[in-house]
Design an enzyme around this catalytic site. Sequence first.
Site, PDB file in Angstrom:
ATOM      1  N   ASP A 192       0.825  -1.202   0.000  1.00  0.00           N
ATOM      2  CA  ASP A 192       0.000   0.000   0.000  1.00  0.00           C
ATOM      3  C   ASP A 192       0.863   1.258   0.000  1.00  0.00           C
ATOM      4  O   ASP A 192       1.936   1.268  -0.593  1.00  0.00           O
ATOM      5  CB  ASP A 192      -0.943  -0.040   1.217  1.00  0.00           C
ATOM      6  N   HIS A 230      -3.744   5.282   4.073  1.00  0.00           N
ATOM      7  CA  HIS A 230      -4.543   4.126   3.705  1.00  0.00           C
ATOM      8  C   HIS A 230      -3.930   2.811   4.231  1.00  0.00           C
ATOM      9  O   HIS A 230      -4.615   2.002   4.870  1.00  0.00           O
ATOM     10  CB  HIS A 230      -4.610   4.163   2.183  1.00  0.00           C
ATOM     11  N   SER A 402     -11.533  -1.497  -0.219  1.00  0.00           N
ATOM     12  CA  SER A 402     -10.238  -1.313   0.424  1.00  0.00           C
ATOM     13  C   SER A 402     -10.212  -1.780   1.858  1.00  0.00           C
ATOM     14  O   SER A 402      -9.186  -2.222   2.356  1.00  0.00           O
ATOM     15  CB  SER A 402      -9.934   0.185   0.499  1.00  0.00           C
TER      16      SER A 402
END
Length: 836
Positions: A192, A230, A402
């Site tokens: 990520d 994230h 996600s």
Amino acid sequence: MRLTASWIALLQLVFLELVSASAPILRPRQYDTREYYALHLSPDAIPQDVAGHLGLEFEGKIGELDHHYLFSGPKSDSDVVSEYRRRRKSKRDAGANDDVILFAEKQKVKQLEKRIPHPPILRRSAPLVRASHDPNLLQRFQEISEKLDLHDPIFHEQWHLFNTVEKGHDVNVTGLWIEGVTGHNSTVAIVDDGLDMYSDDLKDNYFAEGSWDFNDPGPEPKPRLSDDRHGTRCAGEIAAVRNNVCGVGVAYDSKVAGIRILSKQISDADEAVALNYAYQKNQIYSCSWGPPDDGRSMEAPGILIKKAILKGINEGRQGKGSIFVFASGNGAASGDNCNFDGYTNSIYSITVGAIDRKGNHPYYSEHCSAQMVVTYSSGSGDAIHTTDVGKNQCYSGHGGTSAAAPLAAGIFALVLSVRPDLSWRDLQYLSMDTAVPINTDDGMWDKTATGKLYSHRYGFGKLDAYAIVQAAKTFQPVKPQAWYKSPVIMVNHEIPQGPKGLRSEIEITKDMLKEANLARVEHIQVHMNAKHGKRGDMSVDLVSPKGIVSHIATKRDLDNSAAGYQDWDFMTVKHWGEDGEGVWSIIIRDTEVNEYTGSLTDWSITLWGESINADRAGPHPLPGEEGHQTATERPTSTAKIMTTDIPSSWAHDHAQATGNPTDHPTRPVNAKPTSTNVSGSAPTAEADEDKSGFLPSFLPTFGVSAKTQAWIYGSFVVIAAFIAAVAVYLVKQRRKQKAREDGMNYEFEALNNDDLEEGAPRVQGQAGAAAGGRRKARDLYDAFGASDDESELFSDDEDNDDHEKGYYDDEAARGLDESSKGRDGDREKLLGRQHR
Ligand SMILES: *[C@@H]1O[C@H](CO)[C@@H](O)[C@H](O)[C@H]1NC(C)=O
Ligand SMILES: *[C@@H]1O[C@H](CO)[C@@H](O)[C@H](O)[C@H]1NC(C)=O
Ligand SMILES: *[C@@H]1O[C@H](CO)[C@@H](O)[C@H](O)[C@H]1NC(C)=O
């Protein structure tokens, strides 16, 4: 002189071996000023020598890929390796034989643009949630917290772990924790935008050895950009420590590594290294990104990445295979489908979609036949509550698919903590076996040949952590993988416009499967080439010998590409457990009657599954390796083709209505070709006569032809059409009934003002949320720049949907039962992977 050279070569070889045995060489990349070339060299080649010949600098080995090296040179428009190879080739033609370069690819960098940042989340306040706590559940929650000595301050907000409001809408994990199954000895890598290893909620579970920063090369994948949050949030879902900071991860004693690739430009070569990084120690790779979910992209990983994924499958985790978990994608509102994404439709990845805290399908979560399971994420006014970047920071708005993928990855970490010996395929079996079907009355579920339920929207259902770990404890590992690859069926025939489809078939016999050492089917891939003026008009169904239908390609209104399907592999898990024997057919449709037409060029099918004899099974060769055959290298056969009136929605709704799809043949018995290479591809009068292979329409054939075959075909279609009409009618009535019962709530409930959620940026359209359900949904949609075409999908006229069109339509189906819709109309043309 020669001797010295050999010695130097030998030393270099030893040096390389030493180096490659330790961490990969990862020098900083200078994409602004340099070109990078990935080369596959013959085993005896010395990369430094090759660099000398090419006038390039040797950068190092490409991760775990054998004899693959990266080279660099000054920025240039030309491809110096190709030019070199051309020059060598002309010399070789003159007698020299020194081609040590087996494969070369000038690297293109992709700016890994993230998904457009989500607007700040207006989260509904905690008291609102508490107001509706179920007192019994609340008490149970308190008992569990005490028993586990769990004092994380936001644990009570983590409804996905224990839902005290909507009973049963959580991953059912607390029973495992009480048993002591908390993820010990498991490791998940978050691929990520970084991982905050200094967060008090993560540092104790941070796995440094498995971590690397590919964007700002170095061992620490620290978030550096303001929106590098994230990966940390995903990591928190898996392994947030049980302490006094924020909440806990689903596997709170597992280890979590960070592999940072999304924050800057990256090449395929580096992505390949990333996906194999520390692959003996990182067991699971959690990937919440992919090609743009814009309803028009159709992108697959490049060859180096494909090689790396297969390398991880064959050799990662001491040969048991790396577990690749991918988010299905957030493009459902744009009509996107995860079979148009080469990562999610890979047989090597477990594709995970989302459901929300009420168990509803959120507007964003993509459908496809490659989807295995779903788990919880944002929607219905809430999102996932997890750790954020910072020493002691929490986040309550993590969402999209996600957030679903890492939750699944965390559950797999629990499985591996009790059964580290299970293979990548064992884990897929377990996921399928233990997934719990949800919303089974929404008309999207079919029974598979093994009696399981499957939905293109929910896969085999939602993950249940308790159920999968209990099943894992006694799971008997399956035999190694085997595969049957069909010849390429040459069709070269136009696709009729309108409700009819073009059908092409292949028969797979028991002997062929035996020869292929294949006992039973797991994944199925359909490789296809089709031309079309507007790709999004096409859709494809695969029908198995057992009559099970997979919607492998769906219509995508926004996909205006004229490129067609080019060597694309569609995938389905819906046929898992079938024996594979019999006639498989594909039906390709072009339901939009317009100026854009198309033709099916060719197709082939691969049945992947469990071997009969484990000793005869071996790992699948990597692309480009000895023994690997590309689709174009397969033998070909000419096709028997026919147009067909049978809408796939028939098979779909029919199966739904009877609950037993296998009772009903989906193809006329006489249409079975005597061999796969019957006659030419063009529909001739002869073909017509021959086996009623080409039927312009069922009506003229029915009763008119004296030929029994045609008669059978005709009657069959009539009966089928009748049953379909009845089934569709009943389903419709039920939907209408349900819509009436649910009243306005149905479309409505998620449109209240505190319903902003991540992945659902509502730029406008909020204000009038109290007015009129369906109309509202459409307004909202229009507000985000949808075309008129799409808003029709949400029109009031239910009768205007799939059955009238005579084909299965994801979008129309979707329009029926979504609780909310919204779209970020500000779609940029994104080049790289996107956050999900
Ligand atoms: C959820 O976990 C409990 C044990 O905590 C178990 O009894 C129950 O069967 C599980 N639910 C499902 C659907 O397996
Ligand atoms: C973790 O692995 C080690 C070594 O394989 C083993 O001794 C230990 O019991 C494992 N811990 C748990 C909780 O399973
Ligand atoms: C089909 O193809 C195979 C090999 O390509 C050939 O041996 C066989 O004769 C063909 N059969 C027919 C009916 O054309």
